[in-house]
Write a protein that holds these residues in place. Structure first.
Motif, PDB file in Angstrom:
ATOM      1  N   GLN B   2     -95.385 -14.813 102.651  1.00  0.00           N
ATOM      2  CA  GLN B   2     -95.265 -13.868 103.708  1.00  0.00           C
ATOM      3  C   GLN B   2     -94.374 -13.021 104.167  1.00  0.00           C
ATOM      4  O   GLN B   2     -93.639 -13.406 104.267  1.00  0.00           O
ATOM      5  N   GLN B   3     -93.696 -11.937 103.280  1.00  0.00           N
ATOM      6  CA  GLN B   3     -91.825 -11.839 103.513  1.00  0.00           C
ATOM      7  C   GLN B   3     -92.090 -10.952 105.250  1.00  0.00           C
ATOM      8  O   GLN B   3     -91.150 -11.299 105.489  1.00  0.00           O
ATOM      9  N   VAL B   4     -93.329 -10.437 105.430  1.00  0.00           N
ATOM     10  CA  VAL B   4     -93.380  -9.837 106.936  1.00  0.00           C
ATOM     11  C   VAL B   4     -94.348  -9.939 107.746  1.00  0.00           C
ATOM     12  O   VAL B   4     -95.900  -9.701 107.212  1.00  0.00           O
ATOM     13  N   LYS B   5     -94.218 -10.665 107.992  1.00  0.00           N
ATOM     14  CA  LYS B   5     -95.172 -11.327 109.336  1.00  0.00           C
ATOM     15  C   LYS B   5     -95.502 -10.766 110.720  1.00  0.00           C
ATOM     16  O   LYS B   5     -94.556 -10.124 111.257  1.00  0.00           O
ATOM     17  N   GLN B   6     -96.809  -9.987 111.133  1.00  0.00           N
ATOM     18  CA  GLN B   6     -96.927  -9.984 112.215  1.00  0.00           C
ATOM     19  C   GLN B   6     -98.373 -10.499 113.045  1.00  0.00           C
ATOM     20  O   GLN B   6     -99.857 -11.018 112.446  1.00  0.00           O
ATOM     21  N   ASN B   7     -97.600 -11.892 113.889  1.00  0.00           N
ATOM     22  CA  ASN B   7     -98.766 -12.902 113.714  1.00  0.00           C
ATOM     23  C   ASN B   7     -99.910 -12.042 114.681  1.00  0.00           C
ATOM     24  O   ASN B   7    -100.141 -12.985 115.074  1.00  0.00           O
ATOM     25  N   SER B   8    -100.272 -10.817 115.517  1.00  0.00           N
ATOM     26  CA  SER B   8    -100.923 -11.113 116.974  1.00  0.00           C
ATOM     27  C   SER B   8    -102.019  -9.745 115.702  1.00  0.00           C
ATOM     28  O   SER B   8    -101.732  -9.053 115.449  1.00  0.00           O
ATOM     29  N   PRO B   9    -102.617 -10.307 115.639  1.00  0.00           N
ATOM     30  CA  PRO B   9    -103.992  -9.462 114.578  1.00  0.00           C
ATOM     31  C   PRO B   9    -104.398  -8.648 115.785  1.00  0.00           C
ATOM     32  O   PRO B   9    -104.575  -7.144 115.068  1.00  0.00           O
ATOM     33  N   SER B  10    -104.363  -8.396 116.601  1.00  0.00           N
ATOM     34  CA  SER B  10    -104.897  -7.778 118.028  1.00  0.00           C
ATOM     35  C   SER B  10    -103.981  -7.546 119.391  1.00  0.00           C
ATOM     36  O   SER B  10    -103.587  -8.621 119.537  1.00  0.00           O
ATOM     37  N   ASP B  24     -91.981  -9.878 112.490  1.00  0.00           N
ATOM     38  CA  ASP B  24     -90.721 -11.077 111.991  1.00  0.00           C
ATOM     39  C   ASP B  24     -90.593 -11.122 110.494  1.00  0.00           C
ATOM     40  O   ASP B  24     -91.659 -10.442 109.770  1.00  0.00           O
ATOM     41  N   TYR B  25     -89.618 -10.702 109.855  1.00  0.00           N
ATOM     42  CA  TYR B  25     -89.287 -10.776 108.849  1.00  0.00           C
ATOM     43  C   TYR B  25     -88.763 -12.258 108.010  1.00  0.00           C
ATOM     44  O   TYR B  25     -87.691 -12.104 109.028  1.00  0.00           O
ATOM     45  N   THR B  26     -88.881 -12.469 106.621  1.00  0.00           N
ATOM     46  CA  THR B  26     -88.177 -13.841 106.098  1.00  0.00           C
ATOM     47  C   THR B  26     -86.888 -13.766 105.436  1.00  0.00           C
ATOM     48  O   THR B  26     -85.814 -13.648 104.545  1.00  0.00           O
ATOM     49  N   ASN B  27     -87.306 -12.006 104.260  1.00  0.00           N
ATOM     50  CA  ASN B  27     -86.219 -11.300 103.314  1.00  0.00           C
ATOM     51  C   ASN B  27     -84.388 -11.112 103.922  1.00  0.00           C
ATOM     52  O   ASN B  27     -84.626  -9.784 104.748  1.00  0.00           O
ATOM     53  N   SER B  28     -83.786 -11.719 103.729  1.00  0.00           N
ATOM     54  CA  SER B  28     -82.386 -10.781 104.210  1.00  0.00           C
ATOM     55  C   SER B  28     -81.543 -10.083 103.898  1.00  0.00           C
ATOM     56  O   SER B  28     -81.243  -9.309 104.477  1.00  0.00           O
TER      57      SER B  28
END
Lengths: 112, 113
Positions: B2-10, B24-28
């Motif tokens: 997953q290159q784009v992460k939203q760690n809080s579902p709610s 957060d994102y991983t792809n620079s």
């Protein structure tokens, strides 16, 4: 008012049926996209088009096909629907980089 | 991956307070970021965006902050209103590649009156 339209909004069909989800936009955008989204999950790109007669598959493997014969029209077809195709299908268009996507209201498909 | 992460579902916030949604994102290679808002049974609607040459963009009650070194962005809504209750998606793309947005899984915001 310029917009992007998807029909139908909701569809319940039996396994094995052929269906076409319609998407039309009045903004003259060259770029159009189909996304699939399950509840609580990210939107997955399944098809995109950068202009007439141009179609490409997205990141998520899909058994659907698309066509782009006219700029404003980007229909998605499932030749033989299966329960695993149950999902929300979102169509979007864009004028290009920096303009974001404009999404349609989506089609909620249920295959029984 | 997953290159784009939203760690809080709610997220639940009291009306009038600040809502902070993180991404957060991983792809620079990503250099343009967008936030979309989605109501049930509707398509996502564009909210606000930010280019990687900026670290902040503001539009009314909505402000997006970008921390490139941390590969992190956040959306601030202040004051929060009950009508803000929706799912918020973070999205990103690379201008060096084809124009395709990569989305996170979304964060469901509930604003309590």
């Amino acid at each position: 008012e310029a917009d992007i339209y998807q029909t139908p909004r909701y569809l319940v069909i039996g396994t094995g049926k052929k269906i076409t989800l319609e998407c039309s936009q009045t903004m003259g955008h060259d770029k159009m996209y189909w996304y699939q989204q399950d509840p609580g999950m990210e939107l997955h790109l399944i098809h995109y088009s950068y202009g007439v007669n141009s179609t490409e598959k997205g990141d998520l493997s899909s058994e659907s096909t698309v066509s782009r014969i006219r700029t404003e029209h980007f229909p998605l077809t499932l030749e033989s629907a299966r329960p695993s195709h149950t999902s929300q299908y979102l169509c979007a268009s864009s004028a290009g980089e920096g303009y974001g996507y404009t999404f349609g209201s989506g089609t909620r498909l249920t295959v029984v | 991956d997953q290159q784009v992460k939203q760690n809080s579902p709610s997220l639940s916030v009291q009306e009038g307070r600040i809502s902070i949604l993180n991404c957060d994102y991983t792809n620079s290679m990503f250099d343009y970021f967008l936030w979309y808002k989605k109501y049930p049974a509707e398509g996502p609607t564009f909210l606000i965006s930010i280019s990687s040459i900026k670290d902040k963009n503001e539009d009314g009650r909505f402000t997006v902050f970008l921390n490139k070194s941390a590969k992190h962005l956040s959306l601030h809504i202040v004051p929060s209103q009950p009508g803000d209750s929706a799912v918020y998606f973070c999205a990103a793309y690379s201008g060096a590649g084809s124009y395709q947005l990569t989305f996170g899984k979304g964060t469901k915001l509930s604003v309590i009156p």
